[in-house]
Design a protein around this motif. Structure first.
Motif, mmCIF file in Angstrom:
data_model
loop_
_atom_site.group_PDB
_atom_site.id
_atom_site.type_symbol
_atom_site.label_atom_id
_atom_site.label_comp_id
_atom_site.label_asym_id
_atom_site.label_seq_id
_atom_site.Cartn_x
_atom_site.Cartn_y
_atom_site.Cartn_z
ATOM 1 N N MET A 173 0.843 -1.195 0.000
ATOM 2 C CA MET A 173 0.000 0.000 0.000
ATOM 3 C C MET A 173 0.884 1.253 0.000
ATOM 4 S SD MET A 173 -2.862 1.232 2.794
ATOM 5 C CE MET A 173 -1.640 1.552 4.041
ATOM 6 N N THR A 174 0.594 2.185 -0.875
ATOM 7 C CA THR A 174 1.340 3.436 -0.945
ATOM 8 C C THR A 174 0.863 4.392 0.141
ATOM 9 O OG1 THR A 174 1.601 3.176 -3.342
ATOM 10 C CG2 THR A 174 1.977 5.373 -2.398
ATOM 11 N N LEU A 175 1.789 4.875 0.933
ATOM 12 C CA LEU A 175 1.426 5.789 2.003
ATOM 13 C C LEU A 175 1.229 7.201 1.453
ATOM 14 C CD1 LEU A 175 3.868 4.758 4.882
ATOM 15 C CD2 LEU A 175 1.553 3.930 4.420
ATOM 16 N N THR A 176 0.347 7.953 2.091
ATOM 17 C CA THR A 176 0.168 9.355 1.726
ATOM 18 C C THR A 176 1.377 10.164 2.182
ATOM 19 O OG1 THR A 176 -0.900 9.980 3.805
ATOM 20 C CG2 THR A 176 -2.330 9.084 2.061
ATOM 21 N N TYR A 177 1.464 11.377 1.694
ATOM 22 C CA TYR A 177 2.559 12.280 2.072
ATOM 23 C C TYR A 177 2.588 12.479 3.585
ATOM 24 C CZ TYR A 177 5.597 16.443 1.501
ATOM 25 O OH TYR A 177 6.630 17.351 1.536
ATOM 26 N N VAL A 178 1.418 12.696 4.188
ATOM 27 C CA VAL A 178 1.357 12.894 5.639
ATOM 28 C C VAL A 178 1.804 11.639 6.372
ATOM 29 C CG1 VAL A 178 -0.187 13.297 7.595
ATOM 30 C CG2 VAL A 178 -0.396 14.698 5.549
ATOM 31 N N GLN A 179 1.406 10.480 5.903
ATOM 32 C CA GLN A 179 1.821 9.234 6.545
ATOM 33 C C GLN A 179 3.332 9.028 6.431
ATOM 34 O OE1 GLN A 179 -0.842 6.671 4.325
ATOM 35 N NE2 GLN A 179 -2.223 6.405 6.079
ATOM 36 N N GLN A 180 3.906 9.413 5.286
ATOM 37 C CA GLN A 180 5.361 9.323 5.133
ATOM 38 C C GLN A 180 6.070 10.249 6.130
ATOM 39 O OE1 GLN A 180 6.476 9.985 1.055
ATOM 40 N NE2 GLN A 180 5.125 8.379 0.286
ATOM 41 N N ILE A 181 5.539 11.459 6.293
ATOM 42 C CA ILE A 181 6.091 12.394 7.277
ATOM 43 C C ILE A 181 6.036 11.783 8.672
ATOM 44 C CG2 ILE A 181 5.681 14.612 8.440
ATOM 45 C CD1 ILE A 181 4.650 15.620 5.669
ATOM 46 N N GLN A 182 4.907 11.195 9.010
ATOM 47 C CA GLN A 182 4.735 10.616 10.335
ATOM 48 C C GLN A 182 5.693 9.454 10.565
ATOM 49 O OE1 GLN A 182 0.533 9.791 10.046
ATOM 50 N NE2 GLN A 182 -0.060 11.782 10.895
ATOM 51 N N GLU A 183 5.904 8.626 9.557
ATOM 52 C CA GLU A 183 6.825 7.495 9.700
ATOM 53 C C GLU A 183 8.262 7.974 9.855
ATOM 54 O OE1 GLU A 183 6.823 3.973 7.566
ATOM 55 O OE2 GLU A 183 4.702 3.542 7.855
ATOM 56 N N ALA A 184 8.631 8.973 9.063
ATOM 57 C CA ALA A 184 9.989 9.518 9.175
ATOM 58 C C ALA A 184 10.204 10.120 10.558
ATOM 59 C CB ALA A 184 10.224 10.556 8.089
ATOM 60 N N ALA A 185 9.227 10.887 11.039
ATOM 61 C CA ALA A 185 9.338 11.504 12.365
ATOM 62 C C ALA A 185 9.381 10.446 13.459
ATOM 63 C CB ALA A 185 8.175 12.465 12.593
#
Length: 283
Positions: free
Chosen positions: A1-13
């Motif tokens: 599943m492709t994560l949204t931009y916000v989800q990518q930010i949250q995972e990186a953080a």
């Protein structure tokens, strides 16, 4: 599943947070070409390579180490970007500004954006520092193009004071106490930063055009990151290190090595100003 931009930010953080323990950074420092040595003065540092952070791009430019350094500087917890990403490296603008949103997710609310720039104002000279009062976005792009996510910021962010007037006033006061070359007070200029895509340096005619448009300095970074920072509600101090004179009628050949060399020469004064700002800023 492709994560949204916000989800990518949250995972990186989340990954960065997992490496920080009790550290909670309040100030973010983005260090431009040749200015990364400030990160070496962070106390009890935690270093995190960009390549280890989920969804992060990799910095490919000489003078950009490509890592976060988190720790204490002048009694405050900071997160330092030792190197940044540029549009000319081939990254989409949303990827270029991705770290800004990650810093916001980590709790940062003030960011110091720095860069190496060419001086178009005839009152400047190589080695000056310039507080960025405003910018011209000449990249032809904007990181907010596309659907807006209200978790990140409002659809139409106000840019009437993209660079904090309060922070600029503080920096001017602090500069009066910092010695410049030859023992004179630090030459702290103020002006408008013209942001271009690069990677070519500008032609004489292009520089003449930018100066007539109101630009005082020109560089290949910063504007997209500042747009994202204001979208995220972060307060911004911008500082350009004037590494060369970019006056169209008097233009001489320039290399990246020359830019880095002048930035290196200016580093002690740059570091003194940023450290004083971190110490005195009410954040």
């Amino acid at each position: 599943m492709t994560l949204t931009y916000v989800q990518q930010i949250q995972e990186a953080a989340a990954y960065i947070r997992s490496r920080l323990g009790a550290l909670e950074p309040a100030i973010g420092l983005v260090l431009g070409s040749g200015l990364g040595d400030l990160a070496e003065q962070v106390e009890a540092p935690v270093g995190i390579d960009y390549s280890d952070v989920p969804y992060f791009p990799v910095s490919t430019v000489e003078g950009h180490a490509g890592r976060f350094v988190v720790g204490q500087l002048e009694g405050k917890t900071v997160i330092v970007m030792q190197g940044r990403f540029h549009y000319y490296e081939g990254y989409a603008m949303k990827k270029v500004v991705f770290p800004v949103y990650v810093m916001k997710a980590l709790g940062v609310h003030t960011v110091v954006m720095t860069n190496a720039a060419g001086g178009m104002n005839r009152a400047f000279q190589p080695g000056d520092l310039m507080l960025i009062r405003d910018h011209l976005n000449l990249t032809g792009d904007n990181p907010l193009i596309g659907p807006n996510d209200d978790e990140l910021g409002v659809r139409f962010p106000d840019m009437s004071e993209a660079y904090s007037r309060t922070y600029r006033e503080l920096a001017h006061r602090l500069a009066a106490e910092i010695p410049g070359e030859g023992g004179a007070p630090l030459r702290l200029q103020e002006g408008v930063y013209a942001g271009i895509t690069g990677p070519t340096y500008m032609t004489p005619s292009e520089l003449t055009m930018l100066a007539r448009l109101g630009g005082d300095a020109v560089g290949m970074s910063t504007v997209g990151e500042v747009i994202a920072a204001r979208h995220a509600g972060l307060a911004v101090l911008g500082i350009s290190c004037i590494t060369d004179m970019a006056i169209g009628e008097e233009l001489e050949p320039l290399t990246h090595e020359q830019v880095v060399a002048v930035a290196n020469r200016t580093k002690p004064r740059f570091i003194a100003l940023v450290k004083a700002f971190v110490r005195e800023a009410d954040v």
